[in-house]
Scaffold this motif. Structure first.
Motif, short mmCIF file in Angstrom:
data_model
loop_
_atom_site.label_atom_id
_atom_site.label_comp_id
_atom_site.label_asym_id
_atom_site.label_seq_id
_atom_site.Cartn_x
_atom_site.Cartn_y
_atom_site.Cartn_z
N HIS A 40 40.46 36.99 30.76
CA HIS A 40 39.60 36.49 31.84
C HIS A 40 38.90 35.18 31.45
N SER A 79 33.67 41.62 36.09
CA SER A 79 34.81 42.35 36.64
C SER A 79 34.37 43.74 37.07
N ASP A 92 42.77 40.64 38.02
CA ASP A 92 43.67 40.95 36.92
C ASP A 92 45.07 40.37 37.12
ZN ZN Z 1 39.92 42.48 34.62
#
Ligand code: ZN
Ligand code: KG4
Length: 347
Positions: free
Chosen positions: A118, A139, A310
């Protein structure tokens, strides 16, 4: 030039991507993301269903990524797979597949930390989203505020003490009768809300806070969630009130995220701020972050939604750094539900 296949199966997206390049000059050749919609029925990710769905999707997803990149498996220089943190059963599918592929082709294998992925996502689209910078990773499972001096050198300033930012959005969405995962529905609803009807406290944001206070950079969202619950219970007409409640919730969350990020950028004199994770899709948050930080001459970088949530491109992108550092995983690579992001330096 190096060509890396990235694989991501930590939660409910089966994803594969091919990237090629060198150093920070890396280009994305393909990215395939297959989202498992089945979990919507349950209002949350069911681990065993996620793992089984990865098992049926992983081969076609990788084949498609290879095809879209216009290459053959033989053209790969390395395979990088998320091995932590996440749902262990889900991670194991990607890890096992990655091992088999690396072994059969005789190419190196790398295990990548999902949150480091990320961290690298914005760099895929923005040339200047490179260290040094302040990072806010938000997240469904994590909320991390980091000072990034260089790739691989991360100072963890703050994390959540209870719910992650995305988790708070999802729980509030549930309370308001919205679908799962609810972050984007809460944002949509909040747009129609009156900001003056409800007010929820900003957690851990005292005006006289000092950098040495242990909650200066920390987050806590369970209190706001309870405030939402009380507002929902106290409402005589929830259909009429829900947009106003969503607005008050989002305002509280955004104020907190912006304030803590500003504190970090200010304390370390960083001129760049990088956002990552699914909650970085929230445009209201990105706009508030820009208003506050650009007033100080800072630049705020956010990945586009496909790269904020994701995906395997961010895993392959982080892998370029790790690969060039000479890191390689053995065929004994394992999957872990949680582990600290690699490269942490003392706070
Ligand atoms: Zn994630
Ligand atoms: O990074 P991500 O795809 O998966 C994890 O690693 O957890 O993040 C998913 C989270 C969910 O909680 C989802 O509700 C949230 O990102 N999200 C949003 C928005 N879009 C996705 N939260 C707030 N506003 C949005 N627009």
């Amino acid at each position: 030039m190096t060509r890396i296949l990235g694989i991501e199966t930590s939660c409910d997206e089966t994803s594969a991507a091919v990237l090629e390049g060198k150093g920070d000059q890396v280009s994305q050749k393909s990215l395939v993301i297959l989202s498992q919609d089945v979990h919507r029925v349950f209002g949350g990710v069911v681990p065993e269903i996620a793992a089984r769905a990865h098992l049926t999707s992983i081969v076609p997803v990788v084949e498609r990524a290879i095809e879209e990149a216009g290459i053959k498996l033989d053209d790969l220089d390395a395979v990088a797979v998320t091995n932590t943190p996440g749902l262990v059963g889900a991670l194991l599918v990607g890890v096992s597949y990655g091992k088999a592929l690396a072994f059969s082709r005789g190419i190196p294998l790398l295990g990548i930390h999902h949150m480091e992925g990320h961290l690298f996502a914005a760099a895929l689209e923005h040339r200047d989203a490179v260290p040094p910078f302040t990072a806010l990773l938000i997240s469904g499972g994590h909320t991390l505020l980091l000072d990034v001096e260089a790739w691989g050198k991360y100072r963890l300033l703050g994390a959540t003490r209870d719910d992650a930012a995305g988790e708070a959005f999802d729980k509030v969405a549930k309370l308001l009768g919205l679908p799962y995962p609810g972050g984007r529905y809460v944002e949509q609803l909040a747009r129609e809300g009156n900001p003056k009807r409800f007010h929820f406290a900003r957690p851990m944001v005292r005006k006289n806070a000092l950098p040495q206070d242990d909650d200066y950079y920390a987050f806590s969202f369970s209190g706001v969630k309870t405030a939402v619950l009380n507002a929902v219970r106290g409402s005589k007409d929830i259909e009429a009130d829900k947009a106003d409640i969503a607005r008050a919730f989002q305002d509280s969350l955004i104020d907190t995220l912006v304030e803590k990020t500003w504190r970090a950028a200010n304390a370390f004199s960083r001129q760049r701020v990088v956002l990552g994770g699914g909650v970085a899709c929230n445009r209201t948050l990105a706009a508030a972050m820009r208003t506050r930080l650009e007033a100080e001459g800072d630049t705020v970088f956010t990945p586009s939604p496909r790269l904020a949530t994701d995906n395997a491109a961010m895993i392959a992108r982080a892998a370029f750094y790790r690969f060039e550092q000479g890191e390689r995983a053995g065929l004994d690579l394992n999957a872990y539900a949680s582990s600290p992001i690699p490269g942490l330096v003392a706070a």
